[in-house]
Design a protein around this motif. Structure first.
Motif, PDB file in Angstrom:
ATOM      1  N   MET A   1       0.836  -1.172   0.000  1.00  0.00           N
ATOM      2  CA  MET A   1       0.000   0.000   0.000  1.00  0.00           C
ATOM      3  C   MET A   1       0.882   1.237   0.000  1.00  0.00           C
ATOM      4  O   MET A   1       1.854   1.323   0.731  1.00  0.00           O
ATOM      5  N   GLY A   2       0.534   2.234  -0.795  1.00  0.00           N
ATOM      6  CA  GLY A   2       1.320   3.453  -0.871  1.00  0.00           C
ATOM      7  C   GLY A   2       0.893   4.473   0.164  1.00  0.00           C
ATOM      8  O   GLY A   2      -0.077   4.294   0.909  1.00  0.00           O
ATOM      9  N   GLU A   3       1.637   5.575   0.206  1.00  0.00           N
ATOM     10  CA  GLU A   3       1.362   6.619   1.192  1.00  0.00           C
ATOM     11  C   GLU A   3      -0.011   7.251   1.006  1.00  0.00           C
ATOM     12  O   GLU A   3      -0.703   7.539   1.974  1.00  0.00           O
ATOM     13  N   ILE A   4      -0.391   7.482  -0.237  1.00  0.00           N
ATOM     14  CA  ILE A   4      -1.685   8.107  -0.519  1.00  0.00           C
ATOM     15  C   ILE A   4      -2.809   7.141  -0.152  1.00  0.00           C
ATOM     16  O   ILE A   4      -3.798   7.526   0.482  1.00  0.00           O
ATOM     17  N   GLU A   5      -2.650   5.881  -0.525  1.00  0.00           N
ATOM     18  CA  GLU A   5      -3.651   4.864  -0.205  1.00  0.00           C
ATOM     19  C   GLU A   5      -3.829   4.755   1.311  1.00  0.00           C
ATOM     20  O   GLU A   5      -4.949   4.656   1.812  1.00  0.00           O
ATOM     21  N   ASP A   6      -2.718   4.777   2.053  1.00  0.00           N
ATOM     22  CA  ASP A   6      -2.782   4.729   3.516  1.00  0.00           C
ATOM     23  C   ASP A   6      -3.528   5.942   4.072  1.00  0.00           C
ATOM     24  O   ASP A   6      -4.320   5.820   5.002  1.00  0.00           O
ATOM     25  N   ALA A   7      -3.268   7.116   3.498  1.00  0.00           N
ATOM     26  CA  ALA A   7      -3.922   8.339   3.970  1.00  0.00           C
ATOM     27  C   ALA A   7      -5.428   8.278   3.720  1.00  0.00           C
ATOM     28  O   ALA A   7      -6.224   8.696   4.565  1.00  0.00           O
ATOM     29  N   TYR A 130     -10.770  17.536  -7.548  1.00  0.00           N
ATOM     30  CA  TYR A 130      -9.564  16.778  -7.202  1.00  0.00           C
ATOM     31  C   TYR A 130      -9.908  15.594  -6.314  1.00  0.00           C
ATOM     32  O   TYR A 130      -9.300  14.531  -6.433  1.00  0.00           O
ATOM     33  N   ALA A 131     -10.875  15.767  -5.429  1.00  0.00           N
ATOM     34  CA  ALA A 131     -11.315  14.646  -4.603  1.00  0.00           C
ATOM     35  C   ALA A 131     -11.881  13.547  -5.504  1.00  0.00           C
ATOM     36  O   ALA A 131     -11.555  12.363  -5.334  1.00  0.00           O
ATOM     37  N   GLN A 132     -12.694  13.923  -6.479  1.00  0.00           N
ATOM     38  CA  GLN A 132     -13.274  12.943  -7.399  1.00  0.00           C
ATOM     39  C   GLN A 132     -12.187  12.219  -8.171  1.00  0.00           C
ATOM     40  O   GLN A 132     -12.217  10.996  -8.299  1.00  0.00           O
ATOM     41  N   ARG A 133     -11.206  12.957  -8.675  1.00  0.00           N
ATOM     42  CA  ARG A 133     -10.115  12.333  -9.431  1.00  0.00           C
ATOM     43  C   ARG A 133      -9.322  11.369  -8.546  1.00  0.00           C
ATOM     44  O   ARG A 133      -8.933  10.286  -8.990  1.00  0.00           O
ATOM     45  N   LEU A 134      -9.086  11.757  -7.298  1.00  0.00           N
ATOM     46  CA  LEU A 134      -8.317  10.914  -6.383  1.00  0.00           C
ATOM     47  C   LEU A 134      -9.072   9.622  -6.064  1.00  0.00           C
ATOM     48  O   LEU A 134      -8.493   8.540  -6.101  1.00  0.00           O
ATOM     49  N   ASN A 139     -10.046   3.801  -6.981  1.00  0.00           N
ATOM     50  CA  ASN A 139     -10.967   2.727  -7.356  1.00  0.00           C
ATOM     51  C   ASN A 139     -10.508   1.946  -8.589  1.00  0.00           C
ATOM     52  O   ASN A 139     -10.931   0.820  -8.792  1.00  0.00           O
ATOM     53  N   THR A 140      -9.657   2.550  -9.417  1.00  0.00           N
ATOM     54  CA  THR A 140      -9.128   1.850 -10.596  1.00  0.00           C
ATOM     55  C   THR A 140      -7.731   1.304 -10.323  1.00  0.00           C
ATOM     56  O   THR A 140      -7.007   0.980 -11.249  1.00  0.00           O
ATOM     57  N   SER A 141      -7.359   1.236  -9.051  1.00  0.00           N
ATOM     58  CA  SER A 141      -6.062   0.681  -8.628  1.00  0.00           C
ATOM     59  C   SER A 141      -4.886   1.417  -9.249  1.00  0.00           C
ATOM     60  O   SER A 141      -3.912   0.806  -9.690  1.00  0.00           O
ATOM     61  N   ALA A 142      -4.974   2.737  -9.278  1.00  0.00           N
ATOM     62  CA  ALA A 142      -3.873   3.550  -9.801  1.00  0.00           C
ATOM     63  C   ALA A 142      -2.670   3.435  -8.864  1.00  0.00           C
ATOM     64  O   ALA A 142      -2.817   3.148  -7.679  1.00  0.00           O
ATOM     65  N   SER A 143      -1.506   3.677  -9.401  1.00  0.00           N
ATOM     66  CA  SER A 143      -0.289   3.613  -8.591  1.00  0.00           C
ATOM     67  C   SER A 143      -0.232   4.804  -7.639  1.00  0.00           C
ATOM     68  O   SER A 143      -0.900   5.827  -7.832  1.00  0.00           O
ATOM     69  N   ASP A 144       0.600   4.658  -6.622  1.00  0.00           N
ATOM     70  CA  ASP A 144       0.795   5.745  -5.668  1.00  0.00           C
ATOM     71  C   ASP A 144       1.331   6.987  -6.382  1.00  0.00           C
ATOM     72  O   ASP A 144       0.954   8.100  -6.059  1.00  0.00           O
ATOM     73  N   GLU A 146       0.701   7.950  -9.450  1.00  0.00           N
ATOM     74  CA  GLU A 146      -0.394   8.620 -10.160  1.00  0.00           C
ATOM     75  C   GLU A 146      -1.249   9.439  -9.192  1.00  0.00           C
ATOM     76  O   GLU A 146      -1.671  10.560  -9.510  1.00  0.00           O
ATOM     77  N   MET A 147      -1.494   8.895  -7.995  1.00  0.00           N
ATOM     78  CA  MET A 147      -2.284   9.639  -7.017  1.00  0.00           C
ATOM     79  C   MET A 147      -1.495  10.835  -6.490  1.00  0.00           C
ATOM     80  O   MET A 147      -2.064  11.896  -6.229  1.00  0.00           O
ATOM     81  N   ARG A 148      -0.167  10.700  -6.338  1.00  0.00           N
ATOM     82  CA  ARG A 148       0.675  11.846  -5.948  1.00  0.00           C
ATOM     83  C   ARG A 148       0.559  12.958  -6.980  1.00  0.00           C
ATOM     84  O   ARG A 148       0.527  14.131  -6.635  1.00  0.00           O
ATOM     85  N   GLN A 149       0.532  12.568  -8.259  1.00  0.00           N
ATOM     86  CA  GLN A 149       0.462  13.566  -9.318  1.00  0.00           C
ATOM     87  C   GLN A 149      -0.851  14.350  -9.263  1.00  0.00           C
ATOM     88  O   GLN A 149      -0.865  15.549  -9.507  1.00  0.00           O
ATOM     89  N   ILE A 150      -1.943  13.681  -8.931  1.00  0.00           N
ATOM     90  CA  ILE A 150      -3.233  14.375  -8.797  1.00  0.00           C
ATOM     91  C   ILE A 150      -3.148  15.412  -7.686  1.00  0.00           C
ATOM     92  O   ILE A 150      -3.567  16.565  -7.848  1.00  0.00           O
ATOM     93  N   ILE A 151      -2.580  15.026  -6.545  1.00  0.00           N
ATOM     94  CA  ILE A 151      -2.430  15.964  -5.426  1.00  0.00           C
ATOM     95  C   ILE A 151      -1.486  17.096  -5.806  1.00  0.00           C
ATOM     96  O   ILE A 151      -1.763  18.268  -5.517  1.00  0.00           O
ATOM     97  N   ALA A 152      -0.389  16.778  -6.500  1.00  0.00           N
ATOM     98  CA  ALA A 152       0.563  17.810  -6.926  1.00  0.00           C
ATOM     99  C   ALA A 152      -0.100  18.809  -7.873  1.00  0.00           C
ATOM    100  O   ALA A 152       0.137  20.023  -7.769  1.00  0.00           O
ATOM    101  N   GLU A 153      -0.945  18.328  -8.778  1.00  0.00           N
ATOM    102  CA  GLU A 153      -1.659  19.227  -9.684  1.00  0.00           C
ATOM    103  C   GLU A 153      -2.598  20.148  -8.905  1.00  0.00           C
ATOM    104  O   GLU A 153      -2.735  21.331  -9.215  1.00  0.00           O
ATOM    105  N   GLY A 154      -3.252  19.597  -7.888  1.00  0.00           N
ATOM    106  CA  GLY A 154      -4.120  20.419  -7.048  1.00  0.00           C
ATOM    107  C   GLY A 154      -3.332  21.470  -6.297  1.00  0.00           C
ATOM    108  O   GLY A 154      -3.746  22.636  -6.213  1.00  0.00           O
ATOM    109  N   PHE A 155      -2.181  21.096  -5.752  1.00  0.00           N
ATOM    110  CA  PHE A 155      -1.325  22.068  -5.057  1.00  0.00           C
ATOM    111  C   PHE A 155      -0.856  23.148  -6.026  1.00  0.00           C
ATOM    112  O   PHE A 155      -0.780  24.315  -5.661  1.00  0.00           O
ATOM    113  N   LYS A 156      -0.513  22.749  -7.246  1.00  0.00           N
ATOM    114  CA  LYS A 156      -0.067  23.724  -8.248  1.00  0.00           C
ATOM    115  C   LYS A 156      -1.150  24.768  -8.492  1.00  0.00           C
ATOM    116  O   LYS A 156      -0.896  25.973  -8.430  1.00  0.00           O
ATOM    117  N   GLU A 157      -2.373  24.289  -8.728  1.00  0.00           N
ATOM    118  CA  GLU A 157      -3.461  25.218  -9.049  1.00  0.00           C
ATOM    119  C   GLU A 157      -3.869  26.081  -7.848  1.00  0.00           C
ATOM    120  O   GLU A 157      -4.001  27.292  -7.954  1.00  0.00           O
TER     121      GLU A 157
END
Length: 185
Positions: A1-7, A130-134, A139-144, A146-157
């Protein structure tokens, strides 16, 4: 389990309106009710069906540490699924998600500015999209990553560009070396 999944799993547990069973007998009884048979529970836990029945009856009261952890995880994973789903739907539709982290942020910036990564401690409320994307990624078993990138994009914006009000030339924010990451929704 990755860090994002754990969170996300921690945030799900915080959503419980009632605490899951704490006793071994109660936990095994709950798993039997959810999964239907001692054989199914045994397969999930990696023990025999006889062991599951002994735990249920109270004839065996002290499983090994790894089996006890598996029982606890299996119960928490199945506990109050409707409460978790309702909170996730609400976050994805209206309330968004709050991310608190201490991590190394790097980014690509225009010439003449620094793009050296550095540790920052940030608490940022990301909009529902961003919550929906995460949640969709999870739910599609994305890698940690990929989920980090979603959060990073949200932080960027939201944080670095302040919704488009600054740092317009900023691109590709990266989230690395996470000390801790916590989600709330």
């Amino acid at each position: 389990m990755g860090e994002i999944e754990d969170a996300i799993a921690r945030a799900d547990r915080e959503a419980f309106t009632r605490q899951p069973p704490k006793t071994l007998k109660g936990q095994v009884g709950y798993l039997l009710k959810q999964m239907g048979s001692a054989k199914a529970v045994a397969q999930e836990l990696g023990v025999t069906a006889d062991s599951v029945n002994r735990y249920r009856r109270g004839a065996r009261k002290h499983p090994s540490a790894d089996v006890a952890a598996k029982i606890n995880d299996a119960v928490r994973q199945r506990w109050q699924p409707m409460v978790r789903k309702r909170r996730q739907r609400q976050a994805a539709a209206t309330t968004g998600i709050t991310v608190e982290t201490r991590a190394r942020f790097g980014y690509t910036a225009p010439v003449g500015t620094t793009d050296d990564g550095r540790f920052r401690r940030l608490t940022v409320h990301l909009p529902p999209a961003y919550a929906q994307r995460l949640f969709d990624a999870r739910n599609t078993s994305a890698s940690d990553q990929e989920m980090r990138q979603i959060i990073a994009e949200g932080f960027k914006e939201i944080y670095f560009q302040d919704g488009g009000g600054r740092a317009a030339g900023l691109s590709d924010v990266t989230l690395n070396d996470i000390d801790y990451l916590d989600l709330d929704y």
